[in-house]
Design a protein around this motif. Structure first.
Motif, mmCIF file in Angstrom:
data_model
loop_
_atom_site.group_PDB
_atom_site.id
_atom_site.type_symbol
_atom_site.label_atom_id
_atom_site.label_comp_id
_atom_site.label_asym_id
_atom_site.label_seq_id
_atom_site.Cartn_x
_atom_site.Cartn_y
_atom_site.Cartn_z
ATOM 1 N N ALA A 116 0.843 -1.181 0.124
ATOM 2 C CA ALA A 116 -0.031 -0.068 0.106
ATOM 3 C C ALA A 116 0.778 1.220 -0.063
ATOM 4 N N GLY A 117 2.097 1.149 0.637
ATOM 5 C CA GLY A 117 2.766 2.439 0.736
ATOM 6 C C GLY A 117 3.812 2.612 -0.691
ATOM 7 N N ASP A 118 3.776 1.583 -1.384
ATOM 8 C CA ASP A 118 4.179 1.922 -2.572
ATOM 9 C C ASP A 118 3.828 2.773 -3.660
ATOM 10 N N SER A 119 2.564 2.865 -3.940
ATOM 11 C CA SER A 119 1.957 3.909 -4.728
ATOM 12 C C SER A 119 0.437 3.919 -4.310
ATOM 13 N N THR A 120 -0.303 4.855 -4.890
ATOM 14 C CA THR A 120 -1.626 5.150 -4.628
ATOM 15 C C THR A 120 -2.508 3.974 -5.401
ATOM 16 N N ALA A 121 -1.793 3.799 -6.463
ATOM 17 C CA ALA A 121 -2.607 2.604 -7.305
ATOM 18 C C ALA A 121 -2.726 1.426 -6.631
ATOM 19 N N LEU A 122 -1.407 1.025 -5.946
ATOM 20 C CA LEU A 122 -1.367 -0.384 -5.522
ATOM 21 C C LEU A 122 -1.933 -0.379 -3.933
ATOM 22 N N ARG A 123 -1.830 0.818 -3.315
ATOM 23 C CA ARG A 123 -2.772 1.157 -2.290
ATOM 24 C C ARG A 123 -4.222 0.991 -2.574
ATOM 25 N N ASP A 124 -4.718 1.259 -3.807
ATOM 26 C CA ASP A 124 -6.147 1.030 -3.965
ATOM 27 C C ASP A 124 -6.723 -0.574 -4.105
ATOM 28 N N VAL A 125 -5.617 -1.261 -5.097
ATOM 29 C CA VAL A 125 -5.770 -2.492 -5.021
ATOM 30 C C VAL A 125 -6.025 -3.375 -3.808
ATOM 31 N N VAL A 126 -5.287 -2.968 -2.782
ATOM 32 C CA VAL A 126 -5.272 -3.599 -1.422
ATOM 33 C C VAL A 126 -6.630 -3.007 -0.848
ATOM 34 N N LEU A 127 -7.013 -1.836 -0.694
ATOM 35 C CA LEU A 127 -8.329 -1.588 -0.117
ATOM 36 C C LEU A 127 -9.565 -2.314 -0.890
ATOM 37 N N GLN A 164 -6.467 10.778 -2.664
ATOM 38 C CA GLN A 164 -6.650 9.996 -1.519
ATOM 39 C C GLN A 164 -7.796 8.810 -1.759
ATOM 40 N N PRO A 165 -7.703 7.876 -1.011
ATOM 41 C CA PRO A 165 -8.530 6.843 -1.103
ATOM 42 C C PRO A 165 -9.864 7.366 -0.720
ATOM 43 N N GLU A 166 -11.007 6.581 -1.442
ATOM 44 C CA GLU A 166 -12.344 6.926 -1.091
ATOM 45 C C GLU A 166 -12.657 6.784 0.343
ATOM 46 N N LEU A 167 -13.457 7.821 0.866
ATOM 47 C CA LEU A 167 -13.818 7.740 2.257
ATOM 48 C C LEU A 167 -14.469 6.742 2.716
ATOM 49 N N SER A 168 -15.220 6.096 1.996
ATOM 50 C CA SER A 168 -16.017 4.809 2.310
ATOM 51 C C SER A 168 -14.960 3.835 2.575
ATOM 52 N N GLN A 169 -13.976 3.685 2.046
ATOM 53 C CA GLN A 169 -12.768 2.597 2.180
ATOM 54 C C GLN A 169 -11.922 2.911 3.439
ATOM 55 N N VAL A 170 -12.023 4.102 3.984
ATOM 56 C CA VAL A 170 -11.352 4.324 5.252
ATOM 57 C C VAL A 170 -11.907 4.823 6.485
ATOM 58 N N GLU A 171 -13.007 5.052 6.248
ATOM 59 C CA GLU A 171 -13.683 5.664 7.427
ATOM 60 C C GLU A 171 -14.134 4.755 8.600
ATOM 61 N N SER A 172 -14.321 3.393 8.308
ATOM 62 C CA SER A 172 -14.688 2.465 9.283
ATOM 63 C C SER A 172 -13.278 2.190 10.172
ATOM 64 N N ALA A 173 -12.079 2.874 9.705
ATOM 65 C CA ALA A 173 -10.918 2.793 10.664
ATOM 66 C C ALA A 173 -10.853 3.735 11.729
ATOM 67 N N ILE A 174 -11.412 4.851 11.634
ATOM 68 C CA ILE A 174 -11.691 6.078 12.445
ATOM 69 C C ILE A 174 -11.593 5.681 14.007
ATOM 70 N N PRO A 175 -12.504 4.966 14.292
ATOM 71 C CA PRO A 175 -12.727 4.679 15.735
ATOM 72 C C PRO A 175 -11.703 3.871 16.315
ATOM 73 N N ALA A 176 -11.157 3.118 15.425
ATOM 74 C CA ALA A 176 -9.907 2.076 15.952
ATOM 75 C C ALA A 176 -8.853 3.110 16.099
ATOM 76 N N ILE A 177 -8.413 4.022 15.082
ATOM 77 C CA ILE A 177 -7.468 5.026 15.256
ATOM 78 C C ILE A 177 -7.549 5.883 16.410
ATOM 79 N N VAL A 178 -8.715 6.473 16.790
ATOM 80 C CA VAL A 178 -8.906 7.127 18.063
ATOM 81 C C VAL A 178 -8.643 6.222 19.290
ATOM 82 N N ASP A 179 -9.047 5.240 19.329
ATOM 83 C CA ASP A 179 -8.458 4.230 20.306
ATOM 84 C C ASP A 179 -7.012 4.174 20.517
ATOM 85 N N VAL A 180 -6.560 3.850 19.436
ATOM 86 C CA VAL A 180 -4.924 4.048 19.504
ATOM 87 C C VAL A 180 -4.320 5.134 20.206
ATOM 88 N N LEU A 181 -4.873 6.332 19.980
ATOM 89 C CA LEU A 181 -4.455 7.627 20.460
ATOM 90 C C LEU A 181 -4.581 8.026 21.841
#
Length: 231
Positions: A116-127, A164-181
């Motif tokens: 995912a960190g290699d390029s946005t194209a491959l990031r999108d394939v992963v997502l 950026q990735p579509e919001l729908s593909q990353v939005e579900s991670a926000i609660p977990a990110i907040v918990d990490v913080l």
């Protein structure tokens, strides 16, 4: 060549010898672990790639899966990332994020994070391969501290890059990110802050999605902390 002969012999015999397969995968991993100029072209030209990817599917051999995933991570961290993706590595890696082995889950997350960190194209394939949900589950219920840290780092790469990735593909991670913080793992908190900054660095809907998590007071609190890495 002798490694490939052993692989072909195992394939022709029809008997999956776990010890032999683990030794072979480990050998490829060590070959690719050299710091300067790893022989990635030689490994790819040997025909090892499809064998290593097939090893990821040997569910009753977690040690083989682990070594194969590690070897593939080393290949994916070179300039041949797209070659590994084209060979079909992402679906089995996503599957392994729910492995019963924490080590296998961690190595799979590491490889997917590299991709995912290699390029946005491959990031999108992963997502698009639905990797986010099982990755987040490993952050919510990690099997080890290193698994947790690696998954948070991978998550930051899942959110990184422009376009950026579509919001729908990353939005579900926000609660977990907040918990990490809210936790005390400083390295993970830094990666979580990066992930949050990538998600919020967009249009109004991106900012709204982040603010809905009630993270603003926590961010203000973090600004008051002494840690230079967090601020």
């Amino acid at each position: 060549p002798s490694l490939m002969k052993q692989l072909h012999d195992i394939q022709q015999s029809g008997v999956m010898d776990g010890d032999k397969l683990k030794t072979i995968a480990q050998a490829f991993r060590k070959i690719m672990s050299v710091e300067n100029n790893p022989p990635v072209n030689e490994v790819l030209n040997s025909g090892a790639l499809p064998f290593l990817i097939n090893m990821l599917s040997l569910a009753d051999m977690p040690l083989v899966q682990f070594e194969a995933a590690w070897a593939l991570t080393n290949v994916a961290s070179t300039d041949k990332t797209a070659v590994v993706v084209d060979a079909g590595v992402i679906p089995p890696l996503v599957q392994l994020l729910t492995s019963t082995s924490p080590d296998v889950r961690e190595q799979s997350a590491w490889c997917l994070g590299n991709i995912a960190g290699d390029s946005t194209a491959l990031r999108d394939v992963v997502l698009a391969s639905n990797a986010m949900q099982p990755l987040v589950l490993n952050i919510i219920k990690p099997g080890s501290t290193s698994l947790f840290s690696n998954c948070v780092w991978a998550l930051s790469n899942f959110c990184r890059g422009k376009p950026q990735p579509e919001l729908s593909q990353v939005e579900s991670a926000i609660p977990a990110i907040v918990d990490v913080l809210r936790g005390d793992n400083e390295d993970a908190r830094v990666d979580a802050l990066w992930a949050l900054s990538y998600i919020s660095d967009g249009g109004e809907e991106h900012i709204d999605a982040v603010l809905k998590s009630n993270v603003a007071p926590l961010l203000v609190e973090l600004l008051g902390e002494e840690s230079k890495t967090l601020t």
